[in-house]
Enzyme design. Structure first.
Site, PDB file in Angstrom:
ATOM      1  N   SER A   9      83.647  28.899  14.653  1.00 20.40           N
ATOM      2  CA  SER A   9      83.087  30.170  15.115  1.00 20.40           C
ATOM      3  C   SER A   9      81.893  30.571  14.267  1.00 20.40           C
ATOM      4  O   SER A   9      81.997  30.692  13.043  1.00 20.40           O
ATOM      5  CB  SER A   9      84.151  31.258  15.035  1.00 20.40           C
ATOM      6  OG  SER A   9      83.513  32.508  15.177  1.00 20.40           O
ATOM      7  N   HIS A  34      82.111  28.066  18.996  1.00 19.64           N
ATOM      8  CA  HIS A  34      82.704  29.324  19.467  1.00 19.64           C
ATOM      9  C   HIS A  34      81.757  30.475  19.131  1.00 19.64           C
ATOM     10  O   HIS A  34      81.341  30.641  17.982  1.00 19.64           O
ATOM     11  CB  HIS A  34      84.057  29.490  18.772  1.00 19.64           C
ATOM     12  CG  HIS A  34      84.875  30.644  19.246  1.00 19.64           C
ATOM     13  ND1 HIS A  34      85.665  30.587  20.364  1.00 19.64           N
ATOM     14  CD2 HIS A  34      85.038  31.890  18.735  1.00 19.64           C
ATOM     15  CE1 HIS A  34      86.292  31.753  20.524  1.00 19.64           C
ATOM     16  NE2 HIS A  34      85.923  32.561  19.551  1.00 19.64           N
ATOM     17  N   ASP A  36      81.344  34.480  19.229  1.00 17.78           N
ATOM     18  CA  ASP A  36      82.071  35.744  19.339  1.00 17.78           C
ATOM     19  C   ASP A  36      81.112  36.888  19.646  1.00 17.78           C
ATOM     20  O   ASP A  36      80.320  37.276  18.790  1.00 17.78           O
ATOM     21  CB  ASP A  36      82.794  36.028  18.019  1.00 17.78           C
ATOM     22  CG  ASP A  36      84.015  35.141  17.840  1.00 17.78           C
ATOM     23  OD1 ASP A  36      84.860  35.113  18.750  1.00 17.78           O
ATOM     24  OD2 ASP A  36      84.114  34.476  16.790  1.00 17.78           O
ATOM     25  N   HIS A  67      83.161  33.907  23.713  1.00 20.45           N
ATOM     26  CA  HIS A  67      84.332  34.788  23.677  1.00 20.45           C
ATOM     27  C   HIS A  67      83.832  36.222  23.703  1.00 20.45           C
ATOM     28  O   HIS A  67      83.334  36.742  22.698  1.00 20.45           O
ATOM     29  CB  HIS A  67      85.125  34.474  22.395  1.00 20.45           C
ATOM     30  CG  HIS A  67      86.325  35.340  22.189  1.00 20.45           C
ATOM     31  ND1 HIS A  67      87.004  35.392  20.986  1.00 20.45           N
ATOM     32  CD2 HIS A  67      86.985  36.184  23.016  1.00 20.45           C
ATOM     33  CE1 HIS A  67      88.016  36.236  21.099  1.00 20.45           C
ATOM     34  NE2 HIS A  67      88.033  36.727  22.315  1.00 20.45           N
ATOM     35  N   MET A 138      94.712  35.326  20.948  1.00 20.45           N
ATOM     36  CA  MET A 138      94.255  35.871  19.664  1.00 20.45           C
ATOM     37  C   MET A 138      95.451  35.991  18.727  1.00 20.45           C
ATOM     38  O   MET A 138      96.467  36.595  19.089  1.00 20.45           O
ATOM     39  CB  MET A 138      93.638  37.262  19.851  1.00 20.45           C
ATOM     40  CG  MET A 138      92.348  37.310  20.631  1.00 20.45           C
ATOM     41  SD  MET A 138      90.808  36.912  19.769  1.00 20.45           S
ATOM     42  CE  MET A 138      91.116  37.081  18.067  1.00 20.45           C
TER      43      MET A 138
END
Ligand code: DX5
Ligand code: ZN
Length: 217
Positions: A9, A34, A36, A67, A138
């Protein structure tokens, strides 16, 4: 594809050096990246928007795993699709018409994911399971990297794996929050296919070695 897939991430990267972070992710052998996205409303933090995704797209051949931790994700999916996202995941808690939005993401030619925060049970999204490409569980309260995994969330991965088998569905199960070398085996044993890792990845001196270990190699 060899599972688990590793999805570092960018949240834990140095935000003044995104390109270097993407290069480090590529070099580590991780297959996914990833991203965020936080709106300061659904979660108490802000990150970045589609421009960053578009600007990084030419720097990486990784699967871009966006995400969305935002309210009204329906207003954002077209821009992230256009920017080069491969998976677009939004929160079940943030929308009423999740089924419609999943269909919309797919009509944009992207994989559609649904995510749940620690306080939401699998039953809250069970009706959507035939229509999703991924469920992102999560394992911390979203908003920040570097938190401890909440162990009770792992049983949701088990439940999802069971429901997937029963329904013969094809979705991936991703786990996000507090994943590092000691917690990854628990998530994998529960049935996770994708391991998101933020702080553990960016803290690791030897990122390729960490990725190999997370993959159990
Ligand atoms: C948290 C984000 C996570 C975060 C994970 O809200 O959704 O993707 O980056 O970071 P770690 O691995 O440090 O928990
Ligand atoms: Zn995330």
């Amino acid at each position: 594809m060899k599972y688990p897939l590793i999805a570092p991430s960018l949240l834990s990267a140095d935000f003044s050096h995104f390109a270097a972070a993407v290069a480090a992710i590529e070099a580590s052998g991780a297959e996914w990246l990833h991203l965020d996205v936080m709106d300061g409303q659904f979660v108490p933090n802000l990150t970045f928007g589609p421009k960053l995704v578009a600007d990084l797209r030419s720097q990486s051949s990784a699967v871009f795993d966006v995400h969305l931790m935002t309210y009204t994700p329906e207003n954002l999916v077209a821009a992230f699709a256009q920017a080069g996202a491969d998976y677009i995941t939004f929160h079940g808690e943030a929308v009423v018409h999740a089924h419609r939005l999943l269909g919309h993401i797919r009509t944009l030619g992207k994989k559609a994911g649904i995510s749940i925060v620690p306080s939401t049970s699998v039953s809250g999204i069970e009706e959507l399971l035939p229509f999703v490409d991924m469920v992102l569980v999560m394992t911390v309260d979203p908003g920040f990297g570097g938190q401890e995994l909440i162990p009770s969330c792992l049983k949701k991965i088990k439940t999802l794996a069971y429901l997937r088998e029963q329904g013969q569905y094809g979705f991936l199960i991703s786990v996000d929050g507090g994943i590092h070398e000691s917690t990854a085996p628990l998530a994998l044993e529960a049935g996770a296919d994708v391991l998101v890792t933020g702080s553990a990845f960016f803290k690791a001196q030897d990122k390729a070695a960490l990725v190999r270990r997370l993959k159990g190699l």
